[in-house]
Write a protein that holds these residues in place. Structure first.
Motif, PDB file in Angstrom:
ATOM      1  N   ILE A 770       6.320 -29.568  23.017  1.00 24.06           N
ATOM      2  CA  ILE A 770       5.182 -28.789  22.521  1.00 24.06           C
ATOM      3  C   ILE A 770       4.149 -28.507  23.613  1.00 24.06           C
ATOM      4  N   ASP A 771       3.644 -29.538  24.265  1.00 22.52           N
ATOM      5  CA  ASP A 771       2.606 -29.323  25.275  1.00 22.52           C
ATOM      6  C   ASP A 771       3.077 -28.426  26.425  1.00 22.52           C
ATOM      7  N   PRO A 772       4.233 -28.696  27.034  1.00 19.86           N
ATOM      8  CA  PRO A 772       4.668 -27.806  28.116  1.00 19.86           C
ATOM      9  C   PRO A 772       4.947 -26.382  27.646  1.00 19.86           C
ATOM     10  N   VAL A 773       5.414 -26.216  26.405  1.00 15.67           N
ATOM     11  CA  VAL A 773       5.674 -24.868  25.894  1.00 15.67           C
ATOM     12  C   VAL A 773       4.393 -24.053  25.841  1.00 15.67           C
ATOM     13  N   PHE A 774       3.322 -24.635  25.296  1.00 23.07           N
ATOM     14  CA  PHE A 774       2.088 -23.871  25.169  1.00 23.07           C
ATOM     15  C   PHE A 774       1.403 -23.669  26.523  1.00 23.07           C
ATOM     16  N   ALA A 775       1.561 -24.615  27.428  1.00 24.43           N
ATOM     17  CA  ALA A 775       1.049 -24.400  28.789  1.00 24.43           C
ATOM     18  C   ALA A 775       1.773 -23.219  29.442  1.00 24.43           C
ATOM     19  N   PHE A 776       3.069 -23.139  29.178  1.00 22.48           N
ATOM     20  CA  PHE A 776       3.886 -22.057  29.726  1.00 22.48           C
ATOM     21  C   PHE A 776       3.498 -20.711  29.101  1.00 22.48           C
ATOM     22  N   LEU A 777       3.316 -20.696  27.786  1.00 24.20           N
ATOM     23  CA  LEU A 777       2.901 -19.462  27.107  1.00 24.20           C
ATOM     24  C   LEU A 777       1.545 -18.977  27.618  1.00 24.20           C
ATOM     25  N   TYR A 778       0.646 -19.902  27.842  1.00 27.71           N
ATOM     26  CA  TYR A 778      -0.683 -19.521  28.352  1.00 27.71           C
ATOM     27  C   TYR A 778      -0.559 -18.900  29.744  1.00 27.71           C
ATOM     28  N   MET A 779       0.254 -19.508  30.592  1.00 27.10           N
ATOM     29  CA  MET A 779       0.440 -18.994  31.946  1.00 27.10           C
ATOM     30  C   MET A 779       1.024 -17.579  31.900  1.00 27.10           C
ATOM     31  N   ILE A 780       1.997 -17.373  31.031  1.00 22.85           N
ATOM     32  CA  ILE A 780       2.624 -16.056  30.911  1.00 22.85           C
ATOM     33  C   ILE A 780       1.607 -15.018  30.425  1.00 22.85           C
ATOM     34  N   SER A 781       0.761 -15.416  29.488  1.00 25.28           N
ATOM     35  CA  SER A 781      -0.216 -14.470  28.932  1.00 25.28           C
ATOM     36  C   SER A 781      -1.221 -14.003  29.975  1.00 25.28           C
ATOM     37  N   LYS A 782      -1.455 -14.812  30.995  1.00 23.71           N
ATOM     38  CA  LYS A 782      -2.459 -14.480  32.004  1.00 23.71           C
ATOM     39  C   LYS A 782      -1.854 -13.847  33.260  1.00 23.71           C
ATOM     40  N   ASP A 783      -0.543 -13.768  33.314  1.00 26.15           N
ATOM     41  CA  ASP A 783       0.132 -13.278  34.523  1.00 26.15           C
ATOM     42  C   ASP A 783       0.423 -11.785  34.387  1.00 26.15           C
ATOM     43  N   SER A 784      -0.189 -10.974  35.248  1.00 22.76           N
ATOM     44  CA  SER A 784      -0.030  -9.518  35.170  1.00 22.76           C
ATOM     45  C   SER A 784       1.382  -9.060  35.543  1.00 22.76           C
ATOM     46  N   SER A 785       2.159  -9.932  36.179  1.00 16.57           N
ATOM     47  CA  SER A 785       3.520  -9.547  36.576  1.00 16.57           C
ATOM     48  C   SER A 785       4.550  -9.811  35.477  1.00 16.57           C
ATOM     49  N   THR A 786       4.115 -10.345  34.339  1.00 19.09           N
ATOM     50  CA  THR A 786       5.030 -10.592  33.220  1.00 19.09           C
ATOM     51  C   THR A 786       5.624  -9.284  32.730  1.00 19.09           C
ATOM     52  N   ASP A 787       6.960  -9.211  32.666  1.00 14.09           N
ATOM     53  CA  ASP A 787       7.580  -7.961  32.212  1.00 14.09           C
ATOM     54  C   ASP A 787       7.822  -7.991  30.703  1.00 14.09           C
ATOM     55  N   LYS A 788       8.332  -6.874  30.190  1.00 17.50           N
ATOM     56  CA  LYS A 788       8.471  -6.697  28.746  1.00 17.50           C
ATOM     57  C   LYS A 788       9.446  -7.703  28.136  1.00 17.50           C
ATOM     58  N   ASP A 789      10.534  -8.008  28.848  1.00 14.11           N
ATOM     59  CA  ASP A 789      11.526  -8.932  28.301  1.00 14.11           C
ATOM     60  C   ASP A 789      10.973 -10.353  28.177  1.00 14.11           C
ATOM     61  N   VAL A 790      10.190 -10.767  29.166  1.00 13.60           N
ATOM     62  CA  VAL A 790       9.557 -12.091  29.094  1.00 13.60           C
ATOM     63  C   VAL A 790       8.564 -12.118  27.938  1.00 13.60           C
ATOM     64  N   PHE A 791       7.773 -11.059  27.842  1.00 12.71           N
ATOM     65  CA  PHE A 791       6.763 -11.001  26.777  1.00 12.71           C
ATOM     66  C   PHE A 791       7.425 -11.040  25.407  1.00 12.71           C
ATOM     67  N   LYS A 792       8.540 -10.337  25.275  1.00 11.72           N
ATOM     68  CA  LYS A 792       9.273 -10.308  24.007  1.00 11.72           C
ATOM     69  C   LYS A 792       9.774 -11.713  23.659  1.00 11.72           C
ATOM     70  N   ALA A 793      10.337 -12.404  24.645  1.00 11.23           N
ATOM     71  CA  ALA A 793      10.829 -13.765  24.412  1.00 11.23           C
ATOM     72  C   ALA A 793       9.690 -14.710  24.060  1.00 11.23           C
ATOM     73  N   ALA A 816      -7.056 -17.781  21.131  1.00 14.37           N
ATOM     74  CA  ALA A 816      -7.278 -16.353  21.353  1.00 14.37           C
ATOM     75  C   ALA A 816      -6.108 -15.701  22.085  1.00 14.37           C
ATOM     76  N   TYR A 817      -5.548 -16.392  23.062  1.00 14.11           N
ATOM     77  CA  TYR A 817      -4.468 -15.771  23.833  1.00 14.11           C
ATOM     78  C   TYR A 817      -3.216 -15.577  22.978  1.00 14.11           C
ATOM     79  N   ILE A 818      -2.987 -16.472  21.981  1.00 13.41           N
ATOM     80  CA  ILE A 818      -1.839 -16.328  21.079  1.00 13.41           C
ATOM     81  C   ILE A 818      -2.019 -15.089  20.213  1.00 13.41           C
ATOM     82  N   PHE A 819      -3.213 -14.951  19.611  1.00 11.69           N
ATOM     83  CA  PHE A 819      -3.483 -13.795  18.752  1.00 11.69           C
ATOM     84  C   PHE A 819      -3.418 -12.498  19.571  1.00 11.69           C
ATOM     85  N   SER A 820      -3.887 -12.555  20.802  1.00 17.12           N
ATOM     86  CA  SER A 820      -3.861 -11.373  21.666  1.00 17.12           C
ATOM     87  C   SER A 820      -2.430 -10.950  21.982  1.00 17.12           C
TER      88      SER A 820
END
Length: 849
Positions: A770-793, A816-820
């Motif tokens: 749980i903790d590493p998953v949400f840390a990872f999701l937060y990092m992805i949400s803030k990374d401008s290089s995240t592509d569509k396939d990563v965002f979809k997953a 907030a980042y989850i809702f966004s």
């Protein structure tokens, strides 16, 4: 025996004398590396020594700094870098001195050795004054021998080295090049032009400056008119490279280049003319790429570069030139011959792609005039011209032209001139690939009849192209549609074509002109295109013949390279049969599997081909494959742990996924060994980075297959996933960014698969993620290089977490980042991502009821 005698004897025609000399030199190296280097460099520098000895000394010296294998290169570099400074200074000094030798071979060899040393030193920020010293040798102009050799060395260094220290010396290099290209001495001018060619990658800054750019272009254009052909050839190569690297800078110079290239292509020696044609091939390729980029732009998006339309502007005279050159063919030329007619055909094809429909009205008059000429040169040239313009035009006009041209082409299939037949079959294959509609609708019977005849032609290259054309015809049919139809256009020809191809595969010249490869690719494409009314023939006749042939290659001795190649092609074709027949392959399953297991032992060179064939059998048999697992399991583990061989390892990983889908909980008894192999691969430095994302994806497959039993692996898997998710790459490196996104997508899918796998009977097994998953999701949400396939997953995983945990994850999901992320997904233009967003919204109601 002294060193000179050893060196001379190292090339002695008597094997015993030669071997003794080689042994002596090898012992000298092993006994004392520094003395060996000093002795060789002194021998090379000594004007009194025999030329043969000096040349051999240079070759042996170069071997101490340069090698083909990366491992040997690193060993040699380490050995040199660990040497004391006094030795290195002595070697460098003598090499520089030898650049002034009166013996040209000694100078050239010294330049090669110098560049090999510089290629080690410069990346380590050592010998940083070598480029200025070489440049000074040229700009001083005191010694013509030193000028020529220094320019050679600069060219070699630029060709091999990519150190920042070299980029900083671009001005020095260009000054030396300019001095050399301006001299009236042919050898120096050629060396300088070669150096310019090799340093162009480093001159981006100079090309941004109009004055410097114009001076470089002036030098290159003037050298295209040098007295010696070699210099003209290399100067044109410079223009080709400039067109590729700095296309956007060409407008001010293109008229002059046009005049030069047209003249050289028409009047100069063939090596020079080839480069003149290559310039326009490159420009056409660049403009096609730019046009594709412009077509792919989203509305309102600014293009990265503009198209100057040089090719459309020059189209008339360019087509006139190329059609002239097409007629300069040689009677027995092959596709691989680097001659002017082949180059013109290639260029015309690129030009056609660049200008599209405009090419038709420019080329068709030449074709109409010559397609039935009594002179085979003009007939073949017109046929090749027609093949060249097939990839470009988009209008229906080209379809009508194809419809009218095919009857004439079929007449040429029986032409007495082999080159005319060869080009005609090639053109039919191009029609099948680029413009197949009229061929299939109106001429299929006559074309296939002609191709079957051509497969029996005495020329293997004609037979090879006939097979390739059949491959293209089969490929042009809609594969997905054919899988669901009872019959299709090829059904009534299917059995005859298969048998003709199998017969062709027994020709005595099968190993020539890619004939064997094209035969089996054609068979594979035919099988892929087969409609349901051909399944029984495929099952009863083709599978049995292919299997019989494969079994016939197995002997008690290791296979030869050619036999292994045949085995690999047969495995690949049987794989296609299995994929097509699916469950209907079961009558041959035992025999196939027995053969594959035997081949695993006997033919390690085709391990990858065998593994893919087994993978198709797994898909066909599904749960019934379990009866082979005890025997297959060791070979699967071998493939998974062959970390150094990327393709073998990657294929074996893919087979794990197929097994999980087929066997489901039947994977339980094999999963320990497989997980051990996957975890070992992820932690090994020998495993290719390209394979690791797929290994991570396998965690999802295994978890979905064995469910709660995956709990015993979660601790090890958690560490691997957390470590992989922390990978940081250079944000300026597009390739690294792409890899990071692929890795992240697979990590997210692994988390989702594990969650789905354990949720029914052991949901607590996921808690440690749980903790590493949400840390990872937060990092992805803030990374401008995240592509569509990563965002979809990522959004999919959010929905899954909300579905499984509900209110238990309020503190994690009510961010907030989850809702966004969910909101962005719902507003996406991508329908699949939008669907994921709405799914996540629905599941969030379980979090906040």
């Amino acid at each position: 025996m002294d060193l000179t005698e050893f060196l001379v004897n190292a090339t002695h025609p008597d094997a015993t004398i030669r071997q003794n000399a080689e042994n002596g030199l090898s012992q000298a190296l092993q006994h004392n590396y520094p003395v060996y280097l000093v002795s060789l460099v002194n021998e090379l520098a000594n004007e009194a020594k025999p030329q043969q000895a000096r040349q051999m000394a240079g070759i042996l010296l170069k071997q101490q700094f340069q090698a083909r294998s990366q491992e040997t290169k690193q060993r040699l570099a380490s050995q040199w870098m660990e040497s004391n400074d006094q030795l290195k200074a002595q070697i460098r000094s003598q090499i520089i001195t030898t650049l002034s030798s009166q013996e040209r071979d000694a100078r050239r060899t010294s330049a090669l050795v110098l560049s090999a040393i510089a290629n080690i030193d410069l990346p380590q920020n050592q010998w940083t004054d070598i480029v200025p010293r070489l440049a000074e040798n040229v700009t001083n102009g005191e010694n013509p021998f030193a000028m020529e050799a220094s320019l050679m060395a600069l060219g070699y260094i630029c060709e091999e080295t990519r150190a920042p220290a070299l980029t900083a010396q671009t001005d020095n290099i260009l000054n030396a090049v300019a001095k050399g290209m301006s001299t009236n001495q042919a050898e120096i001018r050629l060396a300088a032009t070669n150096a310019l060619f090799n340093c162009l990658e480093f001159t981006e800054k100079n090309f941004q400056n109009e004055g410097e750019r114009t001076y470089i272009m002036k030098l290159a254009c003037e050298s295209c008119e040098a007295p010696e052909a070699d210099t003209r050839r290399v100067a044109l190569q410079c223009l080709v490279k400039i067109a590729y690297l700095y296309y956007e800078t060409l407008p001010a110079y293109v008229q002059r280049i046009f005049e030069i290239t047209i003249k050289c292509a028409r009047q100069d020696q063939e090596p020079v003319a080839l480069q003149a044609v290559e310039f326009w091939t490159t420009v056409a390729e660049v403009e096609s790429d730019i046009q594709d980029e412009l077509d792919d732009l989203a509305e309102g998006e600014e293009p990265e570069r503009s198209c100057h339309n040089f090719v459309p502007t020059a189209l008339g005279p360019l087509v006139e030139l190329l059609t002239e050159l097409l007629v300069k063919q040689e009677e027995y030329q092959s596709d691989d011959d680097n001659n002017i007619s082949n180059a013109a055909g290639t260029c015309l094809s690129y030009v056609s792609h660049a200008v599209g429909d405009q090419i038709v009205e420019r080329v068709m008059p030449f074709i109409y005039q010559n397609i039935k000429s009594q002179d085979w040169h003009f007939k073949e040239a017109a046929t090749l011209a027609f093949s060249a313009i097939l990839d470009g035009p988009k209008s229906s006009q080209i379809n009508d032209l194809v419809d009218k041209a095919i009857p004439s082409l079929l007449e040429h299939v029986r032409d007495p001139m082999p080159l005319v037949k060869d080009t005609t079959i090639f053109t039919l294959g191009r029609i099948a690939h680029f413009q197949p509609v009229k061929l299939i609708d109106n001429h299929l019977h006559s074309v296939l009849e002609a191709l079957v005849v051509s497969m029996k032609d005495s020329e293997s290259r004609v037979a090879s192209k006939a097979c390739w054309a059949i491959h293209n015809i089969a490929e042009s049919l809609d594969q997905d549609q054919n899988a669901n139809t009872n019959t299709n256009q090829l059904s009534k020809y299917f059995s005859g074509l298969c048998q003709a191809l199998l017969e062709c595969s027994t020709r005595p010249d099968i190993s020539e002109n890619n004939l064997r490869l094209n035969v089996y690719e054609a068979i594979g494409s035919l099988i892929n295109s087969a409609a349901q009314d051909q399944y029984s023939f495929l099952q009863e006749k083709i599978v049995s013949q292919l299997l019989h042939r494969l079994q016939g290659t197995i002997t008690n001795s290791p296979p030869s390279d050619e036999t292994a190649l045949v085995q690999g092609l047969l495995c690949g074709t049987l794989q296609v049969c299995t994929e097509k027949l699916k469950v209907h392959i079961q009558n041959y399953a035992d025999e196939l599997m027995k053969t594959y297991l035997t081949l695993f032992n006997q033919s390690p060179a085709i391990f990858d081909d065998i593994m893919m064939a087994v993978g198709s059998l797994i898909d066909g048999l599904e749960k019934n494959f379990v009866r082979y697992m005890q025997h297959f399991h060791p070979y699967l583990l071998k493939g998974l742990t062959t970390y150094r061989e990327e393709q073998v390892c990657a294929t074996s990983v893919n087979v794990v996924g197929a097994l999980c889908g087929a066997l489901e909980n039947g994977m339980n008894q094999f999963s320990d060994d497989i997980m051990r192999a996957l975890l070992g691969g992820l932690q090994s430095n020998e495993t290719s980075d390209e394979v690791k994302p797929n290994m991570i994806s396998c965690f999802s497959d295994i978890a979905l297959a064995i469910g709660g039993e995956f709990e015993k692996y979660t601790q090890h898997v958690a560490g691997v996933l957390v470590s992989a998710s922390q990978l940081q790459v250079n944000p300026e490196d597009e390739d690294k960014i792409e890899y990071q996104n692929i890795l992240r997508e697979n990590i997210l899918e692994a988390y989702s698969g594990i969650l789905q796998g354990v949720k029914s009977d052991k949901p607590q097994a996921f808690n440690q993620f749980i903790d590493p998953v949400f840390a990872f999701l937060y990092m992805i949400s803030k990374d401008s290089s995240t592509d569509k396939d990563v965002f979809k997953a990522a959004v999919t995983l959010i929905g899954d977490l909300a579905n499984v945990y509900g209110t238990k994850l309020q503190q994690y999901l009510n961010k907030a980042y989850i809702f966004s992320m969910i909101a962005d997904a719902k507003e996406s233009d991508d329908n699949e991502l939008k669907t994921k967003g709405f799914f996540a919204t629905e599941q969030m109601q379980r979090v906040n009821p």
